[in-house]
Design a protein around this motif. Structure first.
Motif, PDB file in Angstrom:
ATOM      1  N   LEU A 523       0.836  -1.159  -0.114  1.00 12.24           N
ATOM      2  CA  LEU A 523      -0.092  -0.020   0.018  1.00 12.24           C
ATOM      3  C   LEU A 523       0.982   1.061  -0.014  1.00 12.24           C
ATOM      4  O   LEU A 523       0.150   2.318  -0.104  1.00 12.24           O
ATOM      5  CB  LEU A 523      -0.824  -0.043   1.300  1.00 12.24           C
ATOM      6  N   GLY A 524       2.133   1.116  -0.044  1.00 14.67           N
ATOM      7  CA  GLY A 524       3.170   2.254  -0.031  1.00 14.67           C
ATOM      8  C   GLY A 524       2.684   3.108   1.243  1.00 14.67           C
ATOM      9  O   GLY A 524       2.768   2.741   2.279  1.00 14.67           O
ATOM     10  N   ALA A 525       2.362   4.450   1.133  1.00 15.03           N
ATOM     11  CA  ALA A 525       2.284   5.455   2.241  1.00 15.03           C
ATOM     12  C   ALA A 525       0.784   5.380   2.688  1.00 15.03           C
ATOM     13  O   ALA A 525       0.637   5.925   3.562  1.00 15.03           O
ATOM     14  CB  ALA A 525       2.652   6.841   1.978  1.00 15.03           C
ATOM     15  N   SER A 526      -0.058   4.660   1.808  1.00 15.56           N
ATOM     16  CA  SER A 526      -1.384   4.662   2.298  1.00 15.56           C
ATOM     17  C   SER A 526      -1.559   3.561   3.049  1.00 15.56           C
ATOM     18  O   SER A 526      -1.407   2.434   2.932  1.00 15.56           O
ATOM     19  CB  SER A 526      -2.475   4.542   0.778  1.00 15.56           C
ATOM     20  N   GLY A 527      -2.403   3.798   4.273  1.00 13.72           N
ATOM     21  CA  GLY A 527      -2.714   2.919   5.353  1.00 13.72           C
ATOM     22  C   GLY A 527      -4.207   2.187   5.079  1.00 13.72           C
ATOM     23  O   GLY A 527      -4.308   1.585   5.827  1.00 13.72           O
ATOM     24  N   THR A 528      -4.968   2.685   3.922  1.00 15.45           N
ATOM     25  CA  THR A 528      -6.156   1.913   3.882  1.00 15.45           C
ATOM     26  C   THR A 528      -6.343   1.755   2.169  1.00 15.45           C
ATOM     27  O   THR A 528      -5.694   2.519   1.154  1.00 15.45           O
ATOM     28  CB  THR A 528      -6.982   2.967   3.999  1.00 15.45           C
ATOM     29  N   ALA A 529      -6.972   0.637   2.056  1.00 15.35           N
ATOM     30  CA  ALA A 529      -7.346   0.570   0.513  1.00 15.35           C
ATOM     31  C   ALA A 529      -8.730   1.359   0.435  1.00 15.35           C
ATOM     32  O   ALA A 529      -9.631   0.627   1.241  1.00 15.35           O
ATOM     33  CB  ALA A 529      -7.480  -1.231   0.230  1.00 15.35           C
ATOM     34  N   LYS A 530      -8.939   2.017  -0.448  1.00 16.64           N
ATOM     35  CA  LYS A 530     -10.174   2.688  -0.565  1.00 16.64           C
ATOM     36  C   LYS A 530     -11.251   1.907  -1.164  1.00 16.64           C
ATOM     37  O   LYS A 530     -12.595   1.899  -0.885  1.00 16.64           O
ATOM     38  CB  LYS A 530     -10.057   3.926  -1.346  1.00 16.64           C
ATOM     39  N   GLN A 531     -10.849   0.869  -1.820  1.00 12.78           N
ATOM     40  CA  GLN A 531     -11.741  -0.181  -2.358  1.00 12.78           C
ATOM     41  C   GLN A 531     -11.242  -1.607  -2.581  1.00 12.78           C
ATOM     42  O   GLN A 531     -10.049  -1.637  -3.016  1.00 12.78           O
ATOM     43  CB  GLN A 531     -12.400   0.390  -3.540  1.00 12.78           C
ATOM     44  N   LEU A 532     -11.687  -2.398  -2.177  1.00 18.16           N
ATOM     45  CA  LEU A 532     -11.320  -3.925  -2.423  1.00 18.16           C
ATOM     46  C   LEU A 532     -12.480  -4.792  -3.302  1.00 18.16           C
ATOM     47  O   LEU A 532     -13.567  -4.751  -2.816  1.00 18.16           O
ATOM     48  CB  LEU A 532     -11.057  -4.679  -1.160  1.00 18.16           C
ATOM     49  N   GLU A 533     -12.113  -5.290  -4.389  1.00 16.11           N
ATOM     50  CA  GLU A 533     -13.079  -6.051  -5.092  1.00 16.11           C
ATOM     51  C   GLU A 533     -12.414  -7.498  -5.486  1.00 16.11           C
ATOM     52  O   GLU A 533     -11.308  -7.402  -5.996  1.00 16.11           O
ATOM     53  CB  GLU A 533     -13.421  -5.379  -6.478  1.00 16.11           C
ATOM     54  N   VAL A 534     -13.498  -8.308  -5.343  1.00 17.24           N
ATOM     55  CA  VAL A 534     -13.004  -9.829  -5.614  1.00 17.24           C
ATOM     56  C   VAL A 534     -13.729 -10.238  -6.849  1.00 17.24           C
ATOM     57  O   VAL A 534     -15.397 -10.186  -6.753  1.00 17.24           O
ATOM     58  CB  VAL A 534     -13.183 -10.864  -4.496  1.00 17.24           C
ATOM     59  N   GLN A 535     -13.286 -10.634  -8.084  1.00 17.22           N
ATOM     60  CA  GLN A 535     -14.000 -11.505  -8.799  1.00 17.22           C
ATOM     61  C   GLN A 535     -13.815 -13.016  -8.764  1.00 17.22           C
ATOM     62  O   GLN A 535     -12.760 -13.375  -9.074  1.00 17.22           O
ATOM     63  CB  GLN A 535     -13.317 -10.857 -10.233  1.00 17.22           C
ATOM     64  N   TRP A 536     -14.772 -13.679  -8.220  1.00 17.97           N
ATOM     65  CA  TRP A 536     -14.697 -15.169  -7.958  1.00 17.97           C
ATOM     66  C   TRP A 536     -14.816 -15.918  -9.142  1.00 17.97           C
ATOM     67  O   TRP A 536     -15.545 -15.285 -10.131  1.00 17.97           O
ATOM     68  CB  TRP A 536     -15.686 -15.246  -6.892  1.00 17.97           C
ATOM     69  N   PRO A 537     -14.070 -17.091  -9.219  1.00 15.58           N
ATOM     70  CA  PRO A 537     -14.313 -17.962 -10.288  1.00 15.58           C
ATOM     71  C   PRO A 537     -15.712 -18.327 -10.781  1.00 15.58           C
ATOM     72  O   PRO A 537     -15.923 -18.768 -11.947  1.00 15.58           O
ATOM     73  CB  PRO A 537     -13.724 -19.165 -10.103  1.00 15.58           C
ATOM     74  N   SER A 538     -16.626 -18.370  -9.623  1.00 10.20           N
ATOM     75  CA  SER A 538     -18.279 -18.725  -9.927  1.00 10.20           C
ATOM     76  C   SER A 538     -18.796 -17.518 -10.626  1.00 10.20           C
ATOM     77  O   SER A 538     -19.900 -17.682 -11.254  1.00 10.20           O
ATOM     78  CB  SER A 538     -18.816 -18.828  -8.719  1.00 10.20           C
ATOM     79  N   GLY A 539     -18.198 -16.335 -10.869  1.00 11.12           N
ATOM     80  CA  GLY A 539     -18.805 -15.181 -11.668  1.00 11.12           C
ATOM     81  C   GLY A 539     -19.117 -14.251 -10.447  1.00 11.12           C
ATOM     82  O   GLY A 539     -19.574 -13.089 -10.874  1.00 11.12           O
ATOM     83  N   ALA A 540     -19.355 -14.647  -9.402  1.00 13.95           N
ATOM     84  CA  ALA A 540     -19.879 -13.564  -8.202  1.00 13.95           C
ATOM     85  C   ALA A 540     -18.769 -12.530  -7.982  1.00 13.95           C
ATOM     86  O   ALA A 540     -17.610 -12.822  -8.207  1.00 13.95           O
ATOM     87  CB  ALA A 540     -20.109 -14.314  -6.935  1.00 13.95           C
ATOM     88  N   ARG A 541     -19.318 -11.177  -7.577  1.00 15.01           N
ATOM     89  CA  ARG A 541     -18.395 -10.123  -7.324  1.00 15.01           C
ATOM     90  C   ARG A 541     -18.559  -9.792  -5.819  1.00 15.01           C
ATOM     91  O   ARG A 541     -19.892  -9.701  -5.469  1.00 15.01           O
ATOM     92  CB  ARG A 541     -18.463  -8.950  -8.367  1.00 15.01           C
TER      93      ARG A 541
END
Length: 558
Positions: A523-541
């Protein structure tokens, strides 16, 4: 792999290679550093290849290693693959047993091979790890010379050899020379399938004598003297059994000299594809077309280098090094060939960017085996690690090269280039015949560590001691509709200023080795991920907002 190298000017190569450290010194980035803690951690494994002086071609090829949490205690353990006595392949010497080291929680490891029942038999090559039956415990597949083994994790600290009842006891598996393997879900049915990489047709009785043409010394033969083999694909039927679908899917139609495999949905069509490195013949890229695979390596641009020549392709990692959302391909090879890097241009096409990224000059004098593309300094861009060593163990008697080489670290500058910082990274520079390498955070400090095997020398456990000035985020997935490990899932994060990063879940990394499935982001100097997204093999997000860093986040598939 070419055993004597190409007839080029070594004076030019050495001068070019010497330029790389000076380039690194001008970079000014935070240092990357590793410390070998194997001895004080209690790791006492030596990779024994039973070198006989007869130069059997199998001898320099062994050496896989895996990082896995086999007992689910939250700490990574280490599994080492070993050779066997030649030429009879006798199995009566404990020197040649595989080894499982359990991490005890105090920074040390204990050898629990006998208790776990995973010493294996025969001349081992590689290791592939994943939870193929979705019971929550990682299982182990061991490709080897004329013998491969599937160990099912019972969940009580022990394993059971289920090779035959699982349907993997056929001649196509047990009588072939298998170097590597990997787990992936090619049909997205929630069950991990098994891909096995086969190398050459060889037996000790049919071994060739290959003297060096200029010096008269015997050397390991070039693979051109041996017939290649098709690879194998086994479908997971979900009842503890596998069905050989190599012919039905088109995999068996293509004969190569395979060394490693990696998996990625490189064109974003929702189906995982297969990259296979081949030794001195063109690489394969099997495009998944839903039930069948079409080999498209040449048209995609990854089968040969920018000169139109195949190289001694060995290790591979397929990962997005430039954070554009598309997986790129890195392959290791022998000295004079460089380590080809292909950038994914989209639309199913790749471009050889080895020289424009600086890797051409930096790698031309080195022979690479296992490799991994990871963010070792947590600055938000992925760097490269390569385990180096010549294929010959007597290179010095007929060449200006050396057999034993130090490992390499190439720092990603973030502007499309890599700089060689190997000389600045501490213990990784010690020269040896390095082979397998596995990647994971052994001590839970948010920095990626590396375990490397060395032929006839103790293995190295490289703890990452880079300055802990940057933040990090680790993501562990638990699949429900998808496979439990989440293998094949793509993860995207967005940090300050809208900066994006992409990564994917896999254990098939490098040469004949397996790494942890947890995904690491710097994350470098940033202590937070503003957004996290997972694209699952099943197609779910699945998405999360404002995810605090410096921790492990476990996400269960909805």
């Amino acid at each position: 792999m070419r055993r004597t190298g190409l007839l080029r000017s070594w004076t030019v190569l050495v001068l070019l290679a010497l330029l790389a450290p000076h380039t690194a010194a001008r970079d000014g980035g935070a240092p990357i550093a590793f410390e070998d803690i194997a001895a004080r951690a209690g790791i006492a494994f030596t990779l024994s290849n039973s070198a006989t002086g007869q130069k059997h071609i199998v001898e320099p090829m062994t050496g896989g290693v895996a990082l896995l949490d086999y007992d689910n205690d939250g700490r990574l353990d280490i599994y080492f693959v070993n050779g066997a006595r030649l030429p009879s392949l006798a199995k009566d010497d404990p020197v040649f047993a595989n080894r499982l080291y359990r991490q005890t929680g105090d920074g040390r490891f204990s050898d629990l091979t006998r208790e776990a029942g995973v010493a294996a038999e025969g001349y081992g090559m590689g290791v592939a790890v994943a939870d193929y039956d979705n019971d929550g415990f990682p299982d182990i597949f061991l490709p080897g010379l004329h013998r491969s083994t599937l160990y099912h994790n019972r969940g009580n600290g022990t394993f059971e050899d289920v090779t035959v009842p699982a349907g993997l006891g056929s001649d196509d598996v047990q009588r072939r020379w298998s170097v590597a393997a990997g787990w992936f879900d090619y049909d997205n049915d929630g069950r991990l399938d098994l891909f096995i990489v086969h190398y050459l047709v060889w037996t000790p009785a049919a071994d060739r004598v290959c003297p060096n043409p200029t010096a008269g010394y015997r050397i390991y033969c070039d693979p051109q003297y041996y017939q290649g083999l098709p690879n194998s694909l086994f479908h997971n039927d979900g009842n503890g059994k596998f069905t050989d679908v190599s012919a039905a899917t088109g995999i068996a139609d293509h004969v190569g000299k395979g060394m490693s495999a990696a998996f990625s949905d490189y064109d974003g069509d929702g189906r995982p594809d297969i990259f296979v490195t081949n030794d001195t013949v063109p690489n394969f890229l099997f495009h998944n077309e839903g039930g069948r695979f079409r080999e498209v390596g040449l048209t995609a641009g990854v089968s040969v280098n920018d000169l139109g020549r195949p190289v001694s392709s060995m290790g591979i990692d397929v990962r997005d090094y430039d954070n554009d959302g598309q997986d790129d391909v890195l392959v290791t090879a022998l000295a004079t060939q460089t380590f080809p890097l292909w950038r994914n241009l989209g639309r199913g096409l790749f471009q050889d960017v080895t020289h424009r990224t600086g890797l051409g000059v930096a790698t031309v004098a080195r022979s690479g085996w296992s490799t991994g593309i990871y963010d070792f300094d947590n600055d938000g861009v992925k760097d490269i690690f390569v385990a180096n060593g010549d294929v010959q163990d007597n290179t010095e008697v007929y060449s200006t090269r050396t057999s034993r080489q130090g490992n390499s670290v190439f720092r990603n500058t973030g502007d499309g280039r890599f700089v060689d910082v190997s000389a600045l990274t501490g213990d990784i520079g010690r020269a040896a015949l390095h082979r397998g390498a596995a990647f994971g955070d052994l001590d839970g400090d948010g920095r990626m560590d590396v375990v490397v095997t060395r032929l006839n020398e103790p293995a190295a456990v490289f703890r990452n001691v880079s300055p802990a000035t940057a933040h990090w985020l680790r993501v562990r997935l638990v699949g429900r509709r998808s496979n439990r490990d989440g293998i094949g899932a793509r993860i995207r994060i967005v940090t300050e200023g809208g900066r994006e990063q992409w990564n994917r879940v896999t254990t098939a990394v490098g040469y004949a080795s397996a790494s942890e499935p947890t995904v690491q982001f710097g994350l470098g100097a940033s202590g937070t991920a503003k957004q996290l997204e997972v694209q699952w093999p099943s197609g779910a997000r699945q998405t999360m907002a404002d995810v605090a860093g410096d921790r492990v986040v476990t996400l269960t598939e909805p």
